[in-house]
Design a protein around this motif. Structure first.
Motif, PDB file in Angstrom:
ATOM      1  N   SER A  49      71.033  54.629  11.724  1.00 43.41           N
ATOM      2  CA  SER A  49      70.113  55.785  11.658  1.00 43.41           C
ATOM      3  C   SER A  49      70.825  57.114  11.854  1.00 43.41           C
ATOM      4  O   SER A  49      70.293  58.167  11.472  1.00 43.41           O
ATOM      5  CB  SER A  49      69.034  55.661  12.733  1.00 43.41           C
ATOM      6  OG  SER A  49      68.345  54.459  12.564  1.00 43.41           O
ATOM      7  N   SER A  50      72.013  57.084  12.459  1.00 44.67           N
ATOM      8  CA  SER A  50      72.729  58.339  12.689  1.00 44.67           C
ATOM      9  C   SER A  50      73.154  58.997  11.374  1.00 44.67           C
ATOM     10  O   SER A  50      73.492  60.174  11.352  1.00 44.67           O
ATOM     11  CB  SER A  50      73.948  58.092  13.574  1.00 44.67           C
ATOM     12  OG  SER A  50      73.557  57.421  14.748  1.00 44.67           O
ATOM     13  N   TYR A  51      73.148  58.233  10.271  1.00 41.99           N
ATOM     14  CA  TYR A  51      73.505  58.814   8.962  1.00 41.99           C
ATOM     15  C   TYR A  51      72.294  59.392   8.232  1.00 41.99           C
ATOM     16  O   TYR A  51      72.411  59.829   7.091  1.00 41.99           O
ATOM     17  CB  TYR A  51      74.156  57.748   8.066  1.00 41.99           C
ATOM     18  CG  TYR A  51      75.617  57.509   8.385  1.00 41.99           C
ATOM     19  CD1 TYR A  51      76.570  58.491   8.118  1.00 41.99           C
ATOM     20  CD2 TYR A  51      76.037  56.324   8.948  1.00 41.99           C
ATOM     21  CE1 TYR A  51      77.903  58.290   8.415  1.00 41.99           C
ATOM     22  CE2 TYR A  51      77.379  56.107   9.247  1.00 41.99           C
ATOM     23  CZ  TYR A  51      78.300  57.087   8.977  1.00 41.99           C
ATOM     24  OH  TYR A  51      79.625  56.893   9.273  1.00 41.99           O
ATOM     25  N   ARG A  52      71.151  59.382   8.882  1.00 47.46           N
ATOM     26  CA  ARG A  52      69.945  59.896   8.235  1.00 47.46           C
ATOM     27  C   ARG A  52      70.158  61.349   7.814  1.00 47.46           C
ATOM     28  O   ARG A  52      70.698  62.151   8.576  1.00 47.46           O
ATOM     29  CB  ARG A  52      68.782  59.813   9.231  1.00 47.46           C
ATOM     30  CG  ARG A  52      67.452  59.650   8.598  1.00 47.46           C
ATOM     31  CD  ARG A  52      66.435  59.357   9.689  1.00 47.46           C
ATOM     32  NE  ARG A  52      65.099  59.583   9.201  1.00 47.46           N
ATOM     33  CZ  ARG A  52      64.413  58.707   8.483  1.00 47.46           C
ATOM     34  NH1 ARG A  52      64.937  57.556   8.176  1.00 47.46           N
ATOM     35  NH2 ARG A  52      63.194  58.998   8.073  1.00 47.46           N
ATOM     36  N   GLN A  54      72.163  62.363   5.490  1.00 44.57           N
ATOM     37  CA  GLN A  54      73.527  62.666   5.059  1.00 44.57           C
ATOM     38  C   GLN A  54      73.902  61.932   3.774  1.00 44.57           C
ATOM     39  O   GLN A  54      73.443  60.818   3.528  1.00 44.57           O
ATOM     40  CB  GLN A  54      74.511  62.280   6.178  1.00 44.57           C
ATOM     41  CG  GLN A  54      74.254  63.106   7.432  1.00 44.57           C
ATOM     42  CD  GLN A  54      75.144  62.733   8.601  1.00 44.57           C
ATOM     43  OE1 GLN A  54      75.654  61.620   8.683  1.00 44.57           O
ATOM     44  NE2 GLN A  54      75.325  63.673   9.507  1.00 44.57           N
ATOM     45  N   GLN A  88      69.523  54.223   5.777  1.00 42.19           N
ATOM     46  CA  GLN A  88      69.142  55.506   6.376  1.00 42.19           C
ATOM     47  C   GLN A  88      69.842  56.690   5.725  1.00 42.19           C
ATOM     48  O   GLN A  88      69.293  57.791   5.714  1.00 42.19           O
ATOM     49  CB  GLN A  88      69.476  55.489   7.872  1.00 42.19           C
ATOM     50  CG  GLN A  88      68.837  54.348   8.649  1.00 42.19           C
ATOM     51  CD  GLN A  88      67.350  54.522   8.862  1.00 42.19           C
ATOM     52  OE1 GLN A  88      66.790  55.589   8.596  1.00 42.19           O
ATOM     53  NE2 GLN A  88      66.690  53.480   9.352  1.00 42.19           N
ATOM     54  N   ALA A  89      71.056  56.479   5.208  1.00 42.44           N
ATOM     55  CA  ALA A  89      71.772  57.586   4.554  1.00 42.44           C
ATOM     56  C   ALA A  89      70.968  58.033   3.328  1.00 42.44           C
ATOM     57  O   ALA A  89      70.226  57.234   2.746  1.00 42.44           O
ATOM     58  CB  ALA A  89      73.165  57.124   4.142  1.00 42.44           C
ATOM     59  N   ASP A 158      69.505  68.358   9.384  1.00 33.54           N
ATOM     60  CA  ASP A 158      69.753  68.436  10.833  1.00 33.54           C
ATOM     61  C   ASP A 158      68.863  69.470  11.536  1.00 33.54           C
ATOM     62  O   ASP A 158      68.747  69.468  12.753  1.00 33.54           O
ATOM     63  CB  ASP A 158      71.216  68.840  11.112  1.00 33.54           C
ATOM     64  CG  ASP A 158      72.169  67.676  10.900  1.00 33.54           C
ATOM     65  OD1 ASP A 158      71.700  66.612  10.464  1.00 33.54           O
ATOM     66  OD2 ASP A 158      73.364  67.851  11.168  1.00 33.54           O
ATOM     67  N   LEU A 162      65.215  64.791  13.594  1.00 35.73           N
ATOM     68  CA  LEU A 162      65.316  63.520  12.874  1.00 35.73           C
ATOM     69  C   LEU A 162      65.088  62.332  13.809  1.00 35.73           C
ATOM     70  O   LEU A 162      64.575  61.297  13.396  1.00 35.73           O
ATOM     71  CB  LEU A 162      66.698  63.404  12.223  1.00 35.73           C
ATOM     72  CG  LEU A 162      66.990  64.404  11.097  1.00 35.73           C
ATOM     73  CD1 LEU A 162      68.466  64.357  10.731  1.00 35.73           C
ATOM     74  CD2 LEU A 162      66.144  64.096   9.872  1.00 35.73           C
ATOM     75  N   PRO A 226      70.388  60.422  14.719  1.00 38.03           N
ATOM     76  CA  PRO A 226      70.772  61.445  13.744  1.00 38.03           C
ATOM     77  C   PRO A 226      70.566  62.870  14.261  1.00 38.03           C
ATOM     78  O   PRO A 226      69.861  63.094  15.245  1.00 38.03           O
ATOM     79  CB  PRO A 226      69.798  61.172  12.588  1.00 38.03           C
ATOM     80  CG  PRO A 226      68.580  60.616  13.253  1.00 38.03           C
ATOM     81  CD  PRO A 226      69.069  59.844  14.442  1.00 38.03           C
ATOM     82  N   GLY A 227      71.171  63.794  13.562  1.00 39.30           N
ATOM     83  CA  GLY A 227      70.851  65.212  13.737  1.00 39.30           C
ATOM     84  C   GLY A 227      71.519  65.893  14.912  1.00 39.30           C
ATOM     85  O   GLY A 227      72.400  65.351  15.584  1.00 39.30           O
ATOM     86  N   HIS A 296      80.068  60.719  14.419  1.00 42.26           N
ATOM     87  CA  HIS A 296      79.358  61.892  14.939  1.00 42.26           C
ATOM     88  C   HIS A 296      79.872  63.189  14.330  1.00 42.26           C
ATOM     89  O   HIS A 296      81.041  63.306  13.971  1.00 42.26           O
ATOM     90  CB  HIS A 296      79.403  61.953  16.474  1.00 42.26           C
ATOM     91  CG  HIS A 296      80.764  62.166  17.078  1.00 42.26           C
ATOM     92  ND1 HIS A 296      81.112  63.328  17.715  1.00 42.26           N
ATOM     93  CD2 HIS A 296      81.843  61.367  17.153  1.00 42.26           C
ATOM     94  CE1 HIS A 296      82.350  63.221  18.166  1.00 42.26           C
ATOM     95  NE2 HIS A 296      82.820  62.045  17.834  1.00 42.26           N
TER      96      HIS A 296
END
Ligand SMILES: NC(=O)CC[C@H](N)C(=O)O
Length: 359
Positions: A49-52, A54, A88-89, A158, A162, A226-227, A296
């Motif tokens: 989800s951290s790539y949401r 992107q 998620q990306a 961002d 998110l 994300p974000g 990150h």
């Protein structure tokens, strides 16, 4: 390798154009363009989800060669081979992708998976030239378009919260272990939940803005996500309240940034972020260097932290902060991913530290 013949291009905010071919879904998209230098791990990274928000560029030239794994779930209902339930990306940018995948667990091609999830792919890109541009000028917004360059505007995802979009809406309990940990879900990866379940912990996965203290947990884990961490104001306020107690707190990536902000540090956007499976992180004091998994774009500025906190790790490449720790209370945050997935699990001991802090 097969290529479709439909032309597509990436346009960067600075006007640079990279022409290639479409694969996966055909859909104009825009977002921050980032690069990951890992050689493998596209199923885990795309579902992280951290790539949401992107557009993910993989610098390793061949992607998709081991296909996409099956969708089996474990006994807790978590997908075994993916970090969340969907891609998620916003998009995937590669040099080449392979239609002829081969792996014992390869069930479909990368292109078919992207199509099924309505996520566009762009191939035939000189990802080395693109990455050099992002490294020299810093990360930029970009868009993938086909015939019409103006089909979408440049969007900086961002700027939205998110984490709120991706977080669970109601608390969910997993397992029946002897300790109870609340995970503040800002976009938690499945392998973080699993790392706790494997350690005899009951996990209560809470919404990003949930008042987790009312669960009276034995430990608090603030997840990746994300974000920009500064959009998670309510989480920061809840964590600030938790810092008055002694209940152990572990922050991972976005969670470490939120912990830092709650403790009095600042955060800022890195020029081009850290996304790979081989980031060297040095532990302050022992000088031991760990090879870590990272994803990150923001970092903690630890200088404003009060005196009872110190820098725990720093990145040996650019010397930026990679973790913070309280000098007497069991509060610590790692900017990298101790749960790995994808990548080496050399820093998994951080979960054991968290467990020891609870006993
Ligand atoms: N993996 C993460 O938790 C990423 C944290 C944050 N969104 C960043 O890019 O810095």
């Amino acid at each position: 390798m097969e290529q479709t013949t439909q032309q597509a291009k990436l346009i960067l905010e600075d006007g640079a154009v990279f022409e290639g071919y479409a694969f996966g879904a055909i859909k104009p998209v825009s977002g921050g363009v980032v690069f990951n230098t890992g050689m493998v791990g596209y199923p885990e990274s795309l579902t992280d989800s951290s790539y949401r928000g992107q557009l993910l560029t993989m610098t390793y030239p061949l992607m998709g060669n081991y296909g996409v794994p099956n969708e089996e779930r474990d006994e807790y209902g978590l997908m075994k081979y993916f970090e969340s339930d969907r891609i998620q990306a916003e998009a995937l940018i590669v040099s080449e992708w392979s239609e002829n995948y081969s792996h014992w667990n390869g069930k479909k091609s990368l292109s078919d998976w992207l199509k099924e999830q309505n996520i566009p792919g762009l191939s035939g890109i000189d990802t080395r030239a693109l990455t050099k541009r992002l490294r020299e000028r810093g990360v930029m917004l970009g868009k993938i378009v086909y015939d019409d360059d103006n089909a979408v505007e440049f969007v900086d995802h961002d700027l939205r919260n998110l984490a709120a979009e991706i977080s669970v809406k109601e608390p969910i309990t997993y397992g029946n272990g002897s300790k109870r940990v609340t995970i503040v879900d800002c976009g938690v990866k499945n392998n973080i939940i699993r790392a706790l379940l494997q350690r005899d912990i009951t996990v209560i996965r809470c919404p990003w803005n949930y008042d987790f203290l009312k669960e009276n947990p034995d430990g608090i884990l603030i997840s990746n996500g994300p974000g920009d961490p500064k959009t998670c104001g309510e989480t920061i306020a809840n964590v600030r309240r938790a810092l008055k107690n002694h209940t152990p707190i572990l922050g991972i990536c976005l969670g470490s940034q939120i912990l830092g902000l709650a403790a009095g540090a600042d955060t800022y956007k890195l020029k081009y972020g850290h996304r790979s499976h081989n980031q060297p992180c040095v532990e302050t004091g022992t000088k031991r260097c760990y090879i870590t998994v990272q994803n990150h774009g923001y970092a903690v500025d630890a200088d404003p932290l009060p005196e009872d906190w110190r820098q725990w790790f720093y990145n040996d490449n650019d010397k930026t902060n990679e973790g913070i720790i309280h000098i007497s209370k069991p509060f610590f945050g790692a900017q990298f991913h101790p749960e790995a997935s994808p990548g080496p699990d050399d820093t998994e001991f951080i979960f054991d530290m968290f467990l020891r802090a609870m006993s």
